[in-house]
Design an enzyme around this catalytic site. Structure first.
Site, PDB file in Angstrom:
ATOM      1  N   ASP A   1       0.838  -1.194   0.000  1.00 44.55           N
ATOM      2  CA  ASP A   1       0.000   0.000   0.000  1.00 44.55           C
ATOM      3  C   ASP A   1       0.874   1.246   0.000  1.00 44.55           C
ATOM      4  O   ASP A   1       1.951   1.265   0.605  1.00 44.55           O
ATOM      5  CB  ASP A   1      -0.878   0.053   1.250  1.00 44.55           C
TER       6      ASP A   1
ATOM      7  N   CYS B   1      -8.586   4.716   1.381  1.00 46.62           N
ATOM      8  CA  CYS B   1      -9.224   4.599   2.696  1.00 46.62           C
ATOM      9  C   CYS B   1      -8.483   5.439   3.723  1.00 46.62           C
ATOM     10  O   CYS B   1      -7.267   5.615   3.629  1.00 46.62           O
ATOM     11  CB  CYS B   1      -9.222   3.141   3.174  1.00 46.62           C
TER      12      CYS B   1
ATOM     13  N   TYR C   1      -7.662 -13.946   4.694  1.00 51.14           N
ATOM     14  CA  TYR C   1      -6.390 -13.400   5.162  1.00 51.14           C
ATOM     15  C   TYR C   1      -6.441 -12.831   6.570  1.00 51.14           C
ATOM     16  O   TYR C   1      -5.408 -12.400   7.105  1.00 51.14           O
ATOM     17  CB  TYR C   1      -5.900 -12.311   4.201  1.00 51.14           C
TER      18      TYR C   1
ATOM     19  N   ASN D   1     -18.391  11.326   3.414  1.00 55.12           N
ATOM     20  CA  ASN D   1     -17.970  12.563   2.758  1.00 55.12           C
ATOM     21  C   ASN D   1     -18.027  13.677   3.800  1.00 55.12           C
ATOM     22  O   ASN D   1     -18.927  13.685   4.647  1.00 55.12           O
ATOM     23  CB  ASN D   1     -18.917  12.962   1.625  1.00 55.12           C
TER      24      ASN D   1
ATOM     25  N   HIS E   1     -17.608   8.762  -0.040  1.00 57.65           N
ATOM     26  CA  HIS E   1     -16.608   8.230  -0.965  1.00 57.65           C
ATOM     27  C   HIS E   1     -15.243   7.959  -0.339  1.00 57.65           C
ATOM     28  O   HIS E   1     -14.322   7.543  -1.037  1.00 57.65           O
ATOM     29  CB  HIS E   1     -16.447   9.179  -2.152  1.00 57.65           C
TER      30      HIS E   1
ATOM     31  N   GLU F   1      -4.103   0.326  -1.914  1.00 60.69           N
ATOM     32  CA  GLU F   1      -3.391  -0.819  -2.460  1.00 60.69           C
ATOM     33  C   GLU F   1      -2.820  -0.513  -3.849  1.00 60.69           C
ATOM     34  O   GLU F   1      -3.461   0.135  -4.669  1.00 60.69           O
ATOM     35  CB  GLU F   1      -4.316  -2.034  -2.583  1.00 60.69           C
TER      36      GLU F   1
END
Length: 226
Positions: free
Chosen positions: A37, A62, A94, A105, A151, A189
């Site tokens: 990341d 994120c 995982y 938002n 978002h 990522e």
């Protein structure tokens, strides 16, 4: 001894980057997600940084906040809030659980998806997290400043950080805590444009070297900070 010295140097470089508002590339573990990341201290994120995450990383942008900040703002783990059969059996290959909390938002954004809008949401989340851990910001304050859905996906760090969970959420937050840049980071990522899979570790290292960004393996962060 040489390996330890290299680790110390790499960690020191990463902490310096965070303090300067610059990104660090973090690879978790080959037996976990096996992903790298791009991680920023949330307080420093600009529209240009969101564009880099969009174009050079390509994953989900994120904002991770510490457990203490999330608790003060009453931000839940999303899977516990979804009343739908799809959330009833949320097994992950995982990890034991997801870090996802609310997607939000900031109320001063328009659609929330533009680089400018997402950068505003992220930096305001950082300010909120700072105030929350000081006991100066709560759920009502959060609701006045943010709307959900939105978002920017908020991630909630584990209470004991690396002692409890060792995802990019916790790895990034542990770096931020050590750097003293607040309880919020942005993670995204890195994906391979050709295959659509996670970018290989070698390619991620090459990207970091090309752009002068620090690169850290998750086990090095755990060894130093857990």
């Amino acid at each position: 001894m040489a390996g330890t010295q290299r680790t110390d140097e790499a960690l020191a470089r990463a902490l310096s980057a965070f303090r300067a508002g610059d990104p660090v590339l973090v690879h978790d573990f080959d037996d976990r997600e096996g992903e790298t990341d791009i991680v920023y201290p949330a307080r420093a994120v600009t529209a240009a940084d969101v564009a880099r995450l969009r174009n050079d990383a390509g994953g989900l942008v994120c904002a991770a906040v510490s457990d203490a900040a999330a608790e003060a703002m009453d931000l839940p783990f999303l899977e516990s809030e979804i009343d739908h059969p799809a959330a009833a059996d949320h097994e992950l290959a995982y990890d034991d659980r997801s870090s996802f909390s609310l997607p939000v938002n900031h109320r001063e954004t328009f659609t929330g998806i533009t680089d400018e809008d997402r950068a505003l949401t992220v930096t305001k989340l950082s300010e909120a997290a700072d105030a929350a851990v000081e006991g100066e910001y709560d759920a009502e304050d959060f609701a006045a400043d943010f709307r959900a859905p939105g978002h920017v996906n908020v991630l909630r760090g584990a209470p004991g950080l690396l002692d409890d969970r060792r995802g990019h959420t916790e790895l990034g937050l542990a770096l931020a805590a050590e750097a003293g840049v607040g309880p919020a980071v942005v993670v995204c990522e890195m994906l391979d444009d050709e295959s659509g899979a996670a970018l290989s570790t070698d390619a991620a290292r090459e990207y970091a070297e090309r752009h002068g960004f620090p690169f850290l393996d998750g086990d090095r962060i755990v060894d130093a900070l857990a």
